[in-house]
Motif scaffolding. Structure first.
Motif, mmCIF file in Angstrom:
data_model
loop_
_atom_site.group_PDB
_atom_site.id
_atom_site.type_symbol
_atom_site.label_atom_id
_atom_site.label_comp_id
_atom_site.label_asym_id
_atom_site.label_seq_id
_atom_site.Cartn_x
_atom_site.Cartn_y
_atom_site.Cartn_z
ATOM 1 N N GLY A 290 0.834 -1.202 0.000
ATOM 2 C CA GLY A 290 0.000 0.000 0.000
ATOM 3 C C GLY A 290 0.867 1.249 0.000
ATOM 4 O O GLY A 290 2.088 1.180 0.173
ATOM 5 N N SER B 110 -6.692 -0.475 1.522
ATOM 6 C CA SER B 110 -7.287 -1.807 1.643
ATOM 7 C C SER B 110 -8.419 -1.764 2.659
ATOM 8 O O SER B 110 -8.333 -1.087 3.666
ATOM 9 C CB SER B 110 -6.235 -2.821 2.079
ATOM 10 N N GLU C 204 -1.111 -9.664 -5.668
ATOM 11 C CA GLU C 204 -0.921 -8.328 -6.260
ATOM 12 C C GLU C 204 -0.187 -7.412 -5.268
ATOM 13 O O GLU C 204 0.719 -6.664 -5.645
ATOM 14 C CB GLU C 204 -2.309 -7.752 -6.597
ATOM 15 N N ASP C 205 -0.577 -7.500 -3.990
ATOM 16 C CA ASP C 205 0.056 -6.661 -2.971
ATOM 17 C C ASP C 205 1.544 -6.967 -2.831
ATOM 18 O O ASP C 205 2.372 -6.059 -2.738
ATOM 19 C CB ASP C 205 -0.627 -6.856 -1.610
ATOM 20 N N GLU D 230 -1.478 5.862 -6.278
ATOM 21 C CA GLU D 230 -2.931 6.075 -6.418
ATOM 22 C C GLU D 230 -3.746 4.880 -5.927
ATOM 23 O O GLU D 230 -4.958 4.826 -6.102
ATOM 24 C CB GLU D 230 -3.283 6.337 -7.901
ATOM 25 N N LYS D 231 -3.057 3.909 -5.344
ATOM 26 C CA LYS D 231 -3.736 2.669 -4.957
ATOM 27 C C LYS D 231 -4.742 2.934 -3.837
ATOM 28 O O LYS D 231 -4.445 3.639 -2.878
ATOM 29 C CB LYS D 231 -2.682 1.656 -4.496
ATOM 30 N N LYS D 232 -5.924 2.340 -3.988
ATOM 31 C CA LYS D 232 -6.964 2.522 -2.975
ATOM 32 C C LYS D 232 -6.532 1.871 -1.660
ATOM 33 O O LYS D 232 -5.831 0.879 -1.647
ATOM 34 C CB LYS D 232 -8.281 1.880 -3.436
ATOM 35 N N THR E 246 2.298 2.462 -6.005
ATOM 36 C CA THR E 246 1.221 2.475 -5.006
ATOM 37 C C THR E 246 0.590 3.862 -4.816
ATOM 38 O O THR E 246 -0.335 4.009 -4.017
ATOM 39 C CB THR E 246 1.775 2.010 -3.644
ATOM 40 N N ASP F 126 3.366 -5.518 -5.738
ATOM 41 C CA ASP F 126 3.527 -4.058 -5.600
ATOM 42 C C ASP F 126 4.619 -3.721 -4.585
ATOM 43 O O ASP F 126 5.415 -2.797 -4.780
ATOM 44 C CB ASP F 126 2.203 -3.410 -5.167
#
Length: 395
Positions: free
Chosen positions: A11, A196, A51-52, A192-194, A190, A55
């Motif tokens: 994240g 969790s 995916e995490d 712009e990543k929403k 990360t 990243d």
């Protein structure tokens, strides 16, 4: 150079935490915790750990820091998931995020980090650590994050002095927009990543389906208790002590003795929690129905109309002695002592005025104003200004 192991979650918060530590001159190692691969408890397909971890790896490469993955799924299952099932079975509602920090990130994970020669473990939590000195001894403080919107100190309310001594929270002084801005400038994947949602490191979980894997459905009745039921207007008995009076305030009402009407059926009282509105599937009431109590032994859910129903509110709660936890051990109350504090019974609840009273059997937290949906199994945390002094499991 001090060595820091950062829990890189994939994240934006932990990514920026790692960057800031590197900028401050620490030797930084990125570690991704894999906490889940139990197919016997299926979770919605949005289980994003692959995916995490990918990243997290890309962030580590970009920052030029070593990276590896550690598999903690066995410990996670035993300490968090099994505990959750057991608590729900007993009719309590646990908080897995608080437990995950106490039992996994700042225990199992911390031990791995220290075995790698780390001086500290860092996470992307929005909170701060303070250090004060008393009688030549360092005392660690857990302080709220500067971003009031994102403050996550509540989730760390069970940490100890030993754990805080080895913990760093690099983004505690920043706001979320500032963190995203730094990530954008660094062109991190990360940025712009929403955020969790859902269980600590597991991803999204639809709780009833999750619980149904281990707790069998069992049909029972939903009973509606009227707001004007006599139990709510009974005169209080005369008490011989403060402790008795608080016990009366904190008690569970025995609704078997209260006249109500059956308004529907449910698939298991252990799937429901106090204050819950969704999932009851009962129509035709003037106001929405809220769960005011669950009885897992008799498999009955008691409900009331509207979020001001008197069955939702209590002024006091009890914590057993072995569940009372002081971060500031130097401030712990002795039997017979009391302390005025600000307290909250759930994440993001505005702080409420309360008084802690320590007795032989445990501690009562008595609020100035009645609180809605005080729920067994959840954590109450108490503060002085922006410092969390301690917490406990609501009994």
């Amino acid at each position: 150079m001090k060595r820091v192991v950062v829990g890189l979650s994939g994240g934006v918060d932990s990514s920026v935490a790692a960057y800031l530590l590197k900028e401050q001159g620490y030797e930084v190692i990125g570690l991704f915790m894999k906490n889940w691969h139990d197919d016997s408890v299926t979770i919605s397909n949005e289980c994003p750990w692959l995916e995490d971890s990918n990243d997290a790896l890309l962030v580590a490469e970009k920052l030029g820091i070593p990276f590896q993955t550690v598999d903690l799924s066995e410990q996670y299952k035993e300490k968090i998931v099994d505990y959750m099932f057991h608590e729900y079975e007993q009719g309590r509602t646990p908080n897995p995020d608080v437990l995950c920090n106490r039992e996994i990130k700042f225990d199992v994970f911390m031990k791995i980090a220290l075995s790698l020669g780390a001086d500290y473990v860092a996470t992307g939590h929005y909170c701060r650590r303070g250090i004060i000195e008393e009688n030549g001894k360092e005392i660690y403080q857990l302080l709220a994050g500067k971003d009031g919107n994102k403050d996550q100190s509540y989730f760390l309310c069970q940490l100890s002095q030993e754990q805080l001594a080895k913990a760093l929270f690099p983004i505690g002084e920043l706001t979320k927009p500032e963190v995203r801005e730094i990530a954008s400038q660094l062109d991190l994947i990360t940025a712009e990543k929403k955020d969790s949602q859902g269980l600590c490191f597991i991803g999204k979980v639809r709780l009833p389906e999750f619980l149904q894997q281990k707790l069998q459905p069992k049909e029972g009745i939903i009973v509606e208790i009227p707001a004007d039921a006599p139990i709510y207007s009974e005169e209080k008995p005369n008490f011989s002590s403060e402790e008795e009076a608080f016990a009366h305030e904190a008690r569970r009402i025995n609704y078997l003795q209260v006249p109500g009407k059956v308004v529907g059926k449910h698939q298991g009282a252990h799937y429901f929690t106090k204050g819950q509105r969704k999932g009851l599937n009962v129509g035709g009431t003037k106001e929405a129905l809220f769960v005011i109590e669950t009885d897992v032994d008799k498999n009955i859910i008691y409900t009331g109309q509207g979020n001001n129903h008197p069955g939702l509110f209590k002024k006091a709660l009890f914590i057993k002695n072995d569940e009372v936890h002081w971060i500031r051990e130097d401030l712990a109350l002795k039997v017979g002592e009391k302390m005025g504090v600000m307290a909250r019974i759930r994440y993001r609840q505005p702080l409420q005025k309360a008084t802690l009273h320590q007795f032989e059997t445990g501690m009562y937290v008595v609020f100035n104003e009645p609180q809605s949906a005080i729920t067994e199994g959840q954590f109450v945390a108490w503060h002085k200004d922006d410092e969390i002094l301690g917490s406990g499991v609501i009994t």
